[in-house]
Design an enzyme around this catalytic site. Structure first.
Site, PDB file in Angstrom:
ATOM      1  N   ASN A  62      78.286   1.721  30.037  1.00 58.89           N
ATOM      2  CA  ASN A  62      77.824   1.886  31.416  1.00 58.89           C
ATOM      3  C   ASN A  62      77.801   0.548  32.130  1.00 58.89           C
ATOM      4  O   ASN A  62      77.652  -0.501  31.494  1.00 58.89           O
ATOM      5  CB  ASN A  62      76.382   2.416  31.430  1.00 58.89           C
ATOM      6  CG  ASN A  62      76.238   3.750  30.757  1.00 58.89           C
ATOM      7  OD1 ASN A  62      76.759   4.753  31.217  1.00 58.89           O
ATOM      8  ND2 ASN A  62      75.526   3.774  29.636  1.00 58.89           N
ATOM      9  N   HIS A  69      63.397  -7.547  39.392  1.00 58.79           N
ATOM     10  CA  HIS A  69      61.966  -7.277  39.215  1.00 58.79           C
ATOM     11  C   HIS A  69      61.740  -5.789  38.965  1.00 58.79           C
ATOM     12  O   HIS A  69      60.909  -5.158  39.600  1.00 58.79           O
ATOM     13  CB  HIS A  69      61.188  -7.792  40.430  1.00 58.79           C
ATOM     14  CG  HIS A  69      61.338  -9.265  40.624  1.00 58.79           C
ATOM     15  ND1 HIS A  69      60.353 -10.176  40.312  1.00 58.79           N
ATOM     16  CD2 HIS A  69      62.408 -10.005  41.050  1.00 58.79           C
ATOM     17  CE1 HIS A  69      60.795 -11.408  40.553  1.00 58.79           C
ATOM     18  NE2 HIS A  69      62.037 -11.328  40.998  1.00 58.79           N
ATOM     19  N   HIS A  73      59.260  -7.251  33.386  1.00 61.89           N
ATOM     20  CA  HIS A  73      60.116  -8.375  33.810  1.00 61.89           C
ATOM     21  C   HIS A  73      59.327  -9.671  33.901  1.00 61.89           C
ATOM     22  O   HIS A  73      58.100  -9.671  33.900  1.00 61.89           O
ATOM     23  CB  HIS A  73      60.801  -8.064  35.145  1.00 61.89           C
ATOM     24  CG  HIS A  73      59.882  -8.002  36.322  1.00 61.89           C
ATOM     25  ND1 HIS A  73      59.240  -6.851  36.708  1.00 61.89           N
ATOM     26  CD2 HIS A  73      59.492  -8.955  37.203  1.00 61.89           C
ATOM     27  CE1 HIS A  73      58.501  -7.087  37.775  1.00 61.89           C
ATOM     28  NE2 HIS A  73      58.623  -8.364  38.093  1.00 61.89           N
ATOM     29  N   HIS A  79      60.882 -17.447  42.503  1.00 63.60           N
ATOM     30  CA  HIS A  79      60.604 -16.155  43.156  1.00 63.60           C
ATOM     31  C   HIS A  79      59.751 -16.349  44.408  1.00 63.60           C
ATOM     32  O   HIS A  79      59.901 -15.614  45.376  1.00 63.60           O
ATOM     33  CB  HIS A  79      59.897 -15.238  42.160  1.00 63.60           C
ATOM     34  CG  HIS A  79      59.525 -13.891  42.678  1.00 63.60           C
ATOM     35  ND1 HIS A  79      60.343 -13.128  43.470  1.00 63.60           N
ATOM     36  CD2 HIS A  79      58.397 -13.144  42.486  1.00 63.60           C
ATOM     37  CE1 HIS A  79      59.749 -11.975  43.751  1.00 63.60           C
ATOM     38  NE2 HIS A  79      58.570 -11.967  43.181  1.00 63.60           N
TER      39      HIS A  79
HETATM   40 MN    MN Z   1      58.163  -9.673  39.925  1.00 63.89          MN
END
Ligand code: MN
Length: 257
Positions: A62, A69, A73, A79
């Site tokens: 696949n 996120h 995670h 971020h």
């Molecule tokens: Mn996050």
């Protein structure tokens, strides 16, 4: 015997258990929902390339569609806007990803208050019983929220005033970022901040302070109830996405039984 040989033997004989702290990844895995006008991440998805058919007679595979996120995670510093020039997820030193865990259990208080916020005093009380937080280790916050992880609505627990999920107070987030010796904070909820943290000052304080200090977040953990307050070792393995702000991660804990 070498340390690693002893470890492998201990795992094989069951005196060290390998606990999976990771939520299974599927299109049913709950994901964050932001209010308008903000953009949302996608749900996890599989796109079949071939399955023992004319597209590939002997093989099944696949493509995956996922946000960084999504599911269990790791949040990398970059971020957040407070760490714009900070590490991306590929730049995190591997030695930081194998670390001791302090597990604080507040599930009894979350059961009666979904907006529960961890305070510095809660961590101090934990330390008076179990010793100081581990240098370079994780603070893992056990809330019982993993029991809701099969149900997007229950997991986000939102009403007209927004999501109601537990988190960390502004003062505690700042303290964990700037004073505590931890490498990061791990939670069972969809993010490291409380559901109502959009209205805090600063907004999303755990992201703002902890990532701003170059530390990390781990989210959507499961099975923290099976970990001791101290002594477990966490192996967090995000994909080294170059430039990535985070990554789905397999997170395991080694626990002496
Ligand atoms: Mn996050």
């Amino acid at each position: 015997m070498s340390v690693l040989q002893e470890l492998v033997t201990a795992i094989r004989t069951g005196s060290v258990e390998v606990v999976d702290l990771t939520a299974p990844l599927s299109s049913e895995t709950p994901i964050l929902k932001l209010p308008p006008p903000f953009s949302d991440t996608i749900t996890f998805g599989l796109e079949e390339i071939s399955r023992y058919d004319e597209r590939g007679p002997a093989w099944y595979w696949n493509n995956i569609h996922t946000g960084e996120h999504t599911g269990t995670h790791l949040d990398a510093p970059v971020h957040w806007v407070t760490a714009k020039d900070g590490e991306d997820v590929s730049q995190i030193a591997p030695l930081k990803l194998v670390a001791p865990a302090a597990v604080i259990d507040v599930s009894d208080r979350v059961a009666t208050d979904p907006d529960f916020l961890l305070e510095i005093d809660d961590v101090r009380a934990w330390e008076s019983q179990h010793g100081p937080l581990p240098t370079g280790g994780w603070l893992l916050v056990r809330t019982g929220w993993d029991a809701r992880s099969d149900d997007q609505a229950g997991f986000l627990n939102a009403n007209e005033t927004g999501p109601h999920t537990p988190g960390i107070s502004v003062e505690c987030a700042k303290w964990l970022a700037e004073e505590a010796p931890v490498v990061g904070v791990g939670v069972e909820t969809v993010g490291t901040d409380a559901g109502q943290a959009f209205g805090f000052d600063p907004a999303f304080p755990c992201h703002s302070y902890v990532l701003g200090a170059g530390k990390y977040g781990l989210t959507q953990l499961q099975n923290l109830a099976t970990l001791p307050p101290t002594g477990a070792v966490v192996i967090a393995a995000p994909l080294p996405i170059v430039g990535g702000s985070g990554s789905p991660a397999r997170v395991l804990a080694l626990v002496e039984r």
